[in-house]
Write a protein that holds these residues in place. Structure first.
Motif, mmCIF file in Angstrom:
data_model
loop_
_atom_site.group_PDB
_atom_site.id
_atom_site.type_symbol
_atom_site.label_atom_id
_atom_site.label_comp_id
_atom_site.label_asym_id
_atom_site.label_seq_id
_atom_site.Cartn_x
_atom_site.Cartn_y
_atom_site.Cartn_z
ATOM 1 N N LYS A 47 10.634 4.505 -6.028
ATOM 2 C CA LYS A 47 11.464 3.306 -6.106
ATOM 3 C C LYS A 47 11.903 2.840 -4.716
ATOM 4 O O LYS A 47 11.907 1.635 -4.417
ATOM 5 C CB LYS A 47 12.691 3.583 -6.978
ATOM 6 N N ALA A 48 12.285 3.784 -3.878
ATOM 7 C CA ALA A 48 12.697 3.416 -2.516
ATOM 8 C C ALA A 48 11.541 2.799 -1.744
ATOM 9 O O ALA A 48 11.709 1.792 -1.034
ATOM 10 C CB ALA A 48 13.217 4.653 -1.780
ATOM 11 N N MET A 49 10.355 3.370 -1.897
ATOM 12 C CA MET A 49 9.203 2.833 -1.178
ATOM 13 C C MET A 49 8.825 1.450 -1.692
ATOM 14 O O MET A 49 8.421 0.579 -0.905
ATOM 15 C CB MET A 49 8.016 3.792 -1.285
ATOM 16 N N ASP A 50 8.954 1.226 -2.977
ATOM 17 C CA ASP A 50 8.706 -0.115 -3.517
ATOM 18 C C ASP A 50 9.626 -1.139 -2.846
ATOM 19 O O ASP A 50 9.187 -2.246 -2.486
ATOM 20 C CB ASP A 50 8.937 -0.134 -5.036
ATOM 21 N N GLN A 51 10.893 -0.785 -2.696
ATOM 22 C CA GLN A 51 11.831 -1.686 -2.034
ATOM 23 C C GLN A 51 11.435 -1.932 -0.584
ATOM 24 O O GLN A 51 11.458 -3.074 -0.103
ATOM 25 C CB GLN A 51 13.257 -1.112 -2.084
ATOM 26 N N LEU A 52 11.080 -0.869 0.115
ATOM 27 C CA LEU A 52 10.734 -1.005 1.532
ATOM 28 C C LEU A 52 9.461 -1.823 1.725
ATOM 29 O O LEU A 52 9.367 -2.635 2.654
ATOM 30 C CB LEU A 52 10.579 0.381 2.162
ATOM 31 N N ILE A 53 8.496 -1.601 0.850
ATOM 32 C CA ILE A 53 7.263 -2.385 0.947
ATOM 33 C C ILE A 53 7.566 -3.868 0.727
ATOM 34 O O ILE A 53 7.045 -4.734 1.441
ATOM 35 C CB ILE A 53 6.210 -1.870 -0.064
ATOM 36 N N GLY A 54 8.416 -4.160 -0.251
ATOM 37 C CA GLY A 54 8.779 -5.554 -0.502
ATOM 38 C C GLY A 54 9.444 -6.189 0.703
ATOM 39 O O GLY A 54 9.133 -7.332 1.075
ATOM 40 N N LYS A 55 10.396 -5.491 1.319
ATOM 41 C CA LYS A 55 11.082 -6.009 2.503
ATOM 42 C C LYS A 55 10.110 -6.176 3.666
ATOM 43 O O LYS A 55 10.155 -7.177 4.403
ATOM 44 C CB LYS A 55 12.214 -5.055 2.900
ATOM 45 N N PHE A 56 9.222 -5.205 3.843
ATOM 46 C CA PHE A 56 8.276 -5.267 4.955
ATOM 47 C C PHE A 56 7.308 -6.430 4.792
ATOM 48 O O PHE A 56 7.042 -7.177 5.743
ATOM 49 C CB PHE A 56 7.501 -3.951 5.038
ATOM 50 N N GLN A 57 6.778 -6.609 3.579
ATOM 51 C CA GLN A 57 5.812 -7.687 3.357
ATOM 52 C C GLN A 57 6.467 -9.063 3.491
ATOM 53 O O GLN A 57 5.819 -10.017 3.962
ATOM 54 C CB GLN A 57 5.159 -7.520 1.984
ATOM 55 N N ALA A 58 7.730 -9.171 3.106
ATOM 56 C CA ALA A 58 8.422 -10.449 3.258
ATOM 57 C C ALA A 58 8.537 -10.832 4.731
ATOM 58 O O ALA A 58 8.442 -12.012 5.088
ATOM 59 C CB ALA A 58 9.812 -10.362 2.627
ATOM 60 N N ALA A 59 8.733 -9.827 5.577
ATOM 61 C CA ALA A 59 8.854 -10.082 7.017
ATOM 62 C C ALA A 59 7.503 -10.126 7.716
ATOM 63 O O ALA A 59 7.396 -10.625 8.838
ATOM 64 C CB ALA A 59 9.733 -9.017 7.665
ATOM 65 N N ASN A 60 6.478 -9.591 7.050
ATOM 66 C CA ASN A 60 5.139 -9.520 7.650
ATOM 67 C C ASN A 60 4.106 -9.989 6.629
ATOM 68 O O ASN A 60 3.355 -9.176 6.070
ATOM 69 C CB ASN A 60 4.826 -8.083 8.081
ATOM 70 N N PRO A 61 4.047 -11.298 6.370
ATOM 71 C CA PRO A 61 3.126 -11.803 5.344
ATOM 72 C C PRO A 61 1.657 -11.596 5.680
ATOM 73 O O PRO A 61 0.798 -11.774 4.812
ATOM 74 C CB PRO A 61 3.478 -13.291 5.266
ATOM 75 N N ASP A 62 1.375 -11.207 6.924
ATOM 76 C CA ASP A 62 -0.015 -10.952 7.315
ATOM 77 C C ASP A 62 -0.471 -9.537 6.980
ATOM 78 O O ASP A 62 -1.609 -9.155 7.275
ATOM 79 C CB ASP A 62 -0.202 -11.210 8.815
ATOM 80 N N ILE A 63 0.412 -8.740 6.375
ATOM 81 C CA ILE A 63 0.068 -7.369 6.005
ATOM 82 C C ILE A 63 0.433 -7.128 4.539
ATOM 83 O O ILE A 63 1.545 -7.441 4.115
ATOM 84 C CB ILE A 63 0.812 -6.334 6.880
ATOM 85 N N LYS A 64 -0.487 -6.593 3.788
ATOM 86 C CA LYS A 64 -0.243 -6.201 2.401
ATOM 87 C C LYS A 64 -0.332 -4.685 2.306
ATOM 88 O O LYS A 64 -1.271 -4.069 2.808
ATOM 89 C CB LYS A 64 -1.264 -6.840 1.459
#
Length: 426
Positions: A47-64
């Motif tokens: 669950k924590a990683m899901d949150q972090l991935i969401g935050k990271f992708q929002a700030a870095n739309p060039d990375i999935k």
């Protein structure tokens, strides 16, 4: 070498944005770069990683980022097979004690020093991060660190006429209170443990890095490559542990399968576990529980065990995927990510400045774990699973076969030394 963690002055100025403020660009892309992140299945961590991935992708739309998880028992095998075949994760989670095996198998690569300078790592992280360093290279960094503490059931203490807000301070207190709270049926079988024994859980760490020291010994020497617990101190530490079942009769190895299951069910007064258990225990509704520092011995000697899972870049990550992986790992080790991990998982931030705040130190749950970091040791395993099994076999020989603690600990020391020698001489 075992690392004693001092609560020394920490870096006051945190670097904003990426963990080390190094720009990692992904120029010339036609679309988003996709990378994979692998970790083992543990509900709060996922669950924590899901949150972090969401935050990271929002700030870095060039990375999935795609997260993949596996059961703990299969995890290392899955990672090894996938990376060896050129597939699988670009960023991978690994226990610090697995590092030598991952490096020897060429599953991971050194962290790029432009993104992760050694000086910045060593200034900002707890010293136990050095367990991820070989030579002049770091191979991974943790988002969080963890220590051990004593969990206690306040209801069971109160039911036995004990103060529910006064957990044991010494080993003698622990035994006395466990004896007063254990429950048995008419045939003498335990129905609720005073102390939940679980050598496959965290008890092997408690015995190795805490009890052995509290009984006057040391588990290892020479950078944890020479086993030294096979002496009188190690035997006394083992006798204290096995006597909890054989003589004190306050717990039963295998009761409800796992100690954490017994505690969650309200069927154990005390259990020793790590910060990673906070997320799961937060769901308990039937009783109030508390956390205390691990009990000292009669002379006031305290010890603890500190550990962590790190994130590393795999050998298969190259070019723009490596750059994306480094950027993602940089975020995973940022102050923001550590705050999320603390709230969701309960594990302590790996950066001292993020962990050692007044609020965290005063917190009745996090505070005892942070206090434990001040006298903690980190075992430098060569094969964590195999070394854990040796201690489990040692205890079983006493409990199930009637072997003396002195003979059992001597045999364990011989077996572990042979394992260390075999692995280190490869």
């Amino acid at each position: 070498m075992s690392k004693r963690i001092a609560r020394n002055s920490f870096t006051k100025k945190l670097l904003a944005g990426a963990a080390f403020g190094i720009g990692l660009t992904l120029a010339g892309q036609a679309g988003a770069v996709e990378i994979e992140y692998w970790q083992y299945i543990f509900d709060t961590r996922v669950k924590a990683m899901d949150q972090l991935i969401g935050k990271f992708q929002a700030a870095n739309p060039d990375i999935k980022v795609k997260q993949t998880t596996f059961p703990y028992a299969d995890y290392q095998t899955k990672v090894s097979a996938a990376v060896a075949a050129g597939n699988g994760p670009d960023v991978v989670q690994l226990f610090y004690g697995w590092l030598d095996g991952f490096v020897a198998a060429k599953l991971i690569q050194p962290l790029p020093k432009d993104a992760f300078p050694n000086a910045a790592i060593e200034a900002d992280f707890f010293p136990i991060v050095s367990a991820m360093k070989r030579g002049d290279d770091y191979y991974g960094l943790p988002t969080a660190v963890r220590s051990l503490a004593l969990f206690y059931n306040k209801k069971l203490l109160a039911d036995a006429g004990l103060d529910p807000n006064a957990p044991p301070k010494t080993l003698d207190d622990l035994v006395t209170m466990a004896e007063k709270t254990v429950k048995r049926d008419g045939a003498g079988n335990i129905t609720s443990e005073g102390f939940a024994l679980d050598m496959a859980g965290q008890d092997h760490q408690w015995w190795r890095e805490v009890l052995v020291r509290q009984f006057g010994g040391a588990p290892y020497a020479e950078g944890d490559r020479k086993v030294t617990y096979g002496d009188a101190a190690g035997a006394k530490a083992l006798a204290f542990y096995t006597d909890l079942q054989l003589k004190r009769k306050v717990g039963q190895l295998g009761f409800m399968d796992e100690a954490q299951a017994a505690f969650k069910a309200g069927k154990a007064t005390f259990t020793i576990d790590g910060t990673f258990r906070l997320g799961a225990f937060s769901a308990i509704k039937g009783f109030e529980w508390g956390v205390a520092e691990l009990p000292a011995n009669a002379q006031g000697v305290r010890s603890n065990y500190a550990s962590y899972f790190a994130n590393a870049i795999t050998a298969k990550a190259e070019g723009e995927k490596k750059a994306a992986a480094a950027k993602f790992l940089s975020y995973l080790t940022s102050p923001e990510a550590m705050e999320v991990w603390l709230k969701v998982v309960g594990e302590l931030p790996a950066r001292r400045a993020v962990a050692l705040t007044d609020a965290n130190l005063a917190n009745p749950i996090h505070g005892p774990f942070l206090a434990g970091l001040t006298n903690a040791h980190t075992t430098m395993f060569v094969d964590e699973a195999a070394q854990r099994q040796i201690t489990m076999d040692m205890v079983n020989r006493v409990l199930l076969q009637g072997q003396s603690p002195a003979d059992a600990v001597a045999a364990a020391a011989t077996a572990e030394q042979a394992l260390i020698d075999r692995v280190t001489k490869k």
